[in-house]
Design an enzyme around this catalytic site. Structure first.
Site, PDB file in Angstrom:
ATOM      1  N   SER A   1     -95.258  65.218  34.066  1.00  0.00           N
ATOM      2  CA  SER A   1     -95.033  66.655  34.217  1.00  0.00           C
ATOM      3  C   SER A   1     -94.249  67.031  35.469  1.00  0.00           C
ATOM      4  O   SER A   1     -93.951  68.211  35.678  1.00  0.00           O
ATOM      5  CB  SER A   1     -96.375  67.390  34.216  1.00  0.00           C
ATOM      6  OG  SER A   1     -96.995  67.272  32.946  1.00  0.00           O
TER       7      SER A   1
ATOM      8  N   GLU B   1     -91.453  29.769  91.737  1.00  0.00           N
ATOM      9  CA  GLU B   1     -90.739  28.759  90.972  1.00  0.00           C
ATOM     10  C   GLU B   1     -89.625  28.044  91.733  1.00  0.00           C
ATOM     11  O   GLU B   1     -89.278  26.921  91.397  1.00  0.00           O
ATOM     12  CB  GLU B   1     -90.152  29.400  89.707  1.00  0.00           C
ATOM     13  CG  GLU B   1     -91.181  29.851  88.688  1.00  0.00           C
ATOM     14  CD  GLU B   1     -91.929  28.690  88.063  1.00  0.00           C
ATOM     15  OE1 GLU B   1     -91.313  27.615  87.872  1.00  0.00           O
ATOM     16  OE2 GLU B   1     -93.128  28.842  87.775  1.00  0.00           O
TER      17      GLU B   1
END
Length: 813
Positions: free
Chosen positions: A510, A230
């Site tokens: 329950s 780059e």
């Protein structure tokens, strides 16, 4: 004169007065000599008194002052603009550069001698962390080898609350699902931890994802390759590179296509960091000025480090992948420090166009670009010939799915956010780069998800339209610490919507019975106490008569307390609740951990209270912890972005019940699985684990529940419909199926309680409430508080009655 320093121009259509001169008198002509030549006047040179020079002097006299002052103003404005850009650069670069999302990690897998670790779990966990199976004498970091039952792992280092965990070379034998002969770096008697899996994040509004890296943590291969591709003149130019621009122009013209850009890394950083993506000469000029200023203010290494963290390298749905640290995990599932040349080349190739070269969507295009980068790395001396030849033959090697994604565990992340917001502001969670280490057990989570998915689908297929739109939710905790290890908020467990595990308030049926029996034990009842399971009528406060029934529509007469709980007899339970008092039952539920006020009515005994699965887990956690209450927690510790400790969430315990009462109650709940309503569990899990639990079904079977625990895990599962319509499911035929499948895949520990000093096991004749022998018909062996043990002992009475509870009549709930 005006303020600009020149005379005002005359008004239009009005000529300035002209001073007329009289005609000049011509001088008398001298007579010419014979043969003389005619003289010719030469025109004046321009700029030297000619017409051109006169025009320039006239223009300068007329406009020079204005142009000078306009130029001076432009110079001042330019200086102000440069100063503004300079201030903008320093303010942003030296301040808070990025909003870094909080990263959320699962628990680390700790390995030690004697650990029960199924081979399937170890393989799955290594795959989750993207450890690579290699054929080598000694695996490198992030890899492992296997030779039969012998595993060698090169672990990765990671930050913890206690400090940095270093990488280790680990070797052990996995013998029938148990770890043996473990060594760490050649030393025996140690324990090691695999790094925690990254399971998600809490992201800022702009959805930028970053994993910050420091330059000294970045391999030289990455920086050298990036500069070679780059910006070759990065360490020599002043922010702009005339040589780079010229080289790019030559390369592009020679190739007939755009193969190289002229922007420096500094310019690219400025464009990404400060400017928009607008394409204009003004923006390009601004970029150039800011690049020079940035280069003047900061060192090359500071600029390079910022670039490595800022560059855009991909998209994960709505979330952008920024920086090489994040991209390394996103594409390869590995930390940046572990990447090979071909992987580094792929990431650098993405700088040119992350969408265009996306390796998952355009693999061929991405491969070509990667190989171009490898060629440049070879030409610039970053790689030698052998390294290039080896790398260029490699496939892309991109993992199919990212190492983590936003919606992988949405229900659990929802819980984490709620608990963290008690101590942190939302902005801090989304922008400060916090590292959140949680209690999530990925293996347990995986098993719960699979069980929910498979069992709900099978039930819908079995019942057809009677069970459309069935939903489910579940919570699993570590039964001895209260750490939440798994959570599912619905069948669509990747969906971030309604979290039923936390927010679905449903009648618990329950599951309310164990608190009733615990209240009775505190008041002197024993597991051998006789209860009347007979029809009863109770007048309510509004004058109505309430007559509860058993699930099987039958009454079972005289039954011992332990059998009434094991078979979930409604009439016996209501009778018991009325004896101890509904207010006492409500108090017990509150002490167990129910988070909201509970109405102390008789129907409370059968679950007339709405709780979420998470709240039920909080209650049952106290039972599983032998009477010690601890708040369920999902976060262990929080570190800042630099790995420094911020906060630790330690275990806080409060004893709420006597160990003797919890010990006795747990035995009764073990009987639920051994011979009662949850006995189907024995077909999935060996009875040797002595599991305990309770089924639950609400009125009209609208809700199916199961809560149960082993020596190391507690699980609560709910099934039902969001519209609260009836279902054909009981607790045993619905929720228990999910629980059974999940727990059958976990590394369980037997439920072995410490027997309190004031508890003894005795054989009792429940009818006569006397001690007896094991051989006596109808006798049962139960744990009792010493002060509750009957004083009288009698020999067997072969002619004694055999109770209905002994006939094997069980409730299918």
């Amino acid at each position: 004169m005006t303020k600009w320093g020149f005379k005002p121009v005359s008004q239009p259509n009005k000529r300035a007065p002209v001073r007329r001169r009289g005609p000049k008198k011509k001088a008398a002509a001298k007579p010419k000599a014979a043969g003389a030549k005619k003289s010719v006047r030469k025109p004046a040179a321009k700029g030297k008194g000619g017409k051109g020079g006169g025009k320039i002097r006239s223009f300068l006299r007329r406009w020079g002052g204005l142009l000078f002052k306009l130029g001076l103003i432009g110079l001042v404005l330019g200086a102000v603009g440069v100063a503004y850009l300079d201030a903008k650069i320093t303010r942003h670069f030296e301040g808070k550069r990025w909003a870094i999302p909080a990263k959320v990690f699962a628990r680390p897998l700790e390995i030690y001698d004697g650990l029960k670790l199924p081979e399937a779990q170890l393989s799955w966990e290594l795959s989750l962390l993207n450890y690579r199976l290699v054929n080598a004498k000694q695996p490198e970091t992030g890899a492992y080898t296997r030779n039969g039952a012998v595993f060698q792992i090169g672990t990765r280092g990671f930050d913890t609350w206690e400090g940095a965990e270093k990488p280790h070379q680990v070797r052990f034998v996995l013998d029938h699902g148990r770890v043996e002969s473990l060594t760490s770096d050649g030393k025996t008697g140690a324990s090691v931890r695999l790094e925690p899996a990254l399971v998600g994040g809490i992201y800022p509004a702009h959805n930028e994802d970053r994993v910050l890296v420091k330059l000294d943590q970045v391999p030289k291969l990455v920086t050298n390759a990036l500069i070679a591709v780059e910006d070759r003149d990065f360490y020599s130019h002043f922010g702009l590179s005339p040589r780079g621009i010229g080289r790019a122009l030559f390369t592009n013209v020679a190739s007939g296509s755009v193969r190289q850009g002229g922007s420096t890394l500094t310019q690219q950083l400025v464009k990404n960091f400060y400017l928009s993506s607008e394409r204009s000469l003004v923006r390009k000029g601004t970029e150039a000025v800011m690049a020079v200023l940035l280069d003047a203010h900061y060192s090359k290494d500071e600029i390079l480090e910022a670039y490595l963290n800022e560059v855009y390298l991909g998209q994960a749905g709505k979330r952008g992948i920024y920086g090489f640290g994040s991209a390394s995990l996103f594409y390869f599932g590995q930390p940046l420090r572990e990447l090979k040349a071909e992987q580094v080349a792929l990431l650098i190739g993405l700088v040119k166009g992350p969408s265009w070269y996306d390796p998952r969507r355009h693999p061929e295009r991405s491969l070509d670009r990667r190989n171009q980068v490898l060629r440049t790395m070879l030409e610039q001396g970053v790689l030698n010939d052998a390294e290039y030849d080896f790398a260029v033959k490699k496939p892309l090697g991109v993992i199919k799915k990212p190492l983590y994604d936003d919606a992988r565990y949405p229900a659990f992340l929802d819980l984490i956010k709620r608990q963290l917001k008690q101590d942190y502001q939302d902005e801090d969670l989304r922008s400060e780069g916090l590292r959140v280490f949680t209690t999530l057990d990925p293996w347990a989570q995986e098993q719960l998800e699979k069980a929910v998915e498979q069992q709900t689908s099978q039930l819908e297929k079995s019942f057809g339209k009677r069970l459309d739109n069935l939903e489910a939710a579940g919570v699993i905790t570590a039964s001895n610490t209260g750490e939440v290890v798994a959570m599912v908020g619905g069948r669509s467990f990747r969906y971030e919507g309604f979290n039923r595990a936390l927010d679905a308030m449903r009648p618990i049926g329950s599951l309310a019975k164990p608190p009733v029996y615990l209240a009775a034990l505190e008041q002197g009842f024993t597991l051998a106490s006789i209860l009347q399971d007979e029809p009863l009528q109770h007048k309510l406060a509004d004058g109505k008569i309430w007559s509860p029934e058993n699930y099987d529509k039958q009454s079972h007469g005289e039954v011992p307390l332990v059998n009434a709980l094991a078979n979930s007899y409604n009439q016996a339970t209501v009778s018991l609740a009325l004896q101890v008092g509904p207010a006492k039952v409500a108090d017990v539920m509150k002490r167990l951990g129910a988070p909201r006020p509970i109405d102390p009515v008789p129907a409370l005994a059968l679950g007339s209270v709405d709780l979420s699965p998470f709240e039920v887990a909080q209650m049952y956690q106290t039972i599983a912890s032998e009477g010690f209450n601890t708040h369920l927690r999902s976060v262990r510790s929080v570190l800042n972005a630099d790995g420094e400790p911020l906060q630790r969430y330690d275990l806080e315990v409060q004893q709420r019940f006597a160990p003797a009462d919890i010990y006795v109650l747990t035995h009764a709940m073990q009987e639920v699985i051994r011979s009662g309503t949850a006995r189907s569990t024995n077909s999935f899990i060996t009875p040797d684990y002595h599991l305990a639990g309770k089924t639950g079904t609400s009125n009209d079977q609208r809700d199916s529940w199961f809560a149960g625990f082993s020596g190391n895990y507690l699980g609560v599962v709910w099934m039902g419909r969001d519209d609260n319509e009836k279902t054909p499911l009981t607790g045993a035929s619905g929720a228990l199926r999910v629980w059974n499948q999940t727990f059958s895949r976990l590394a369980l520990q037997p439920l072995e309680l410490n027997q309190p000093a004031d508890v003894e096991w005795v054989w009792v004749d429940p009818l006569q409430q006397v001690q007896t022998d094991a051989e006596c018909p109808g006798s049962i062996e139960v744990p009792m508080r010493i002060e509750s043990i009957p004083e009288q002992t009698i020999p067997c009475n072969p002619g004694g009655r055999v109770f209905n509870w002994f006939r094997g009549l069980v409730n299918p709930e």
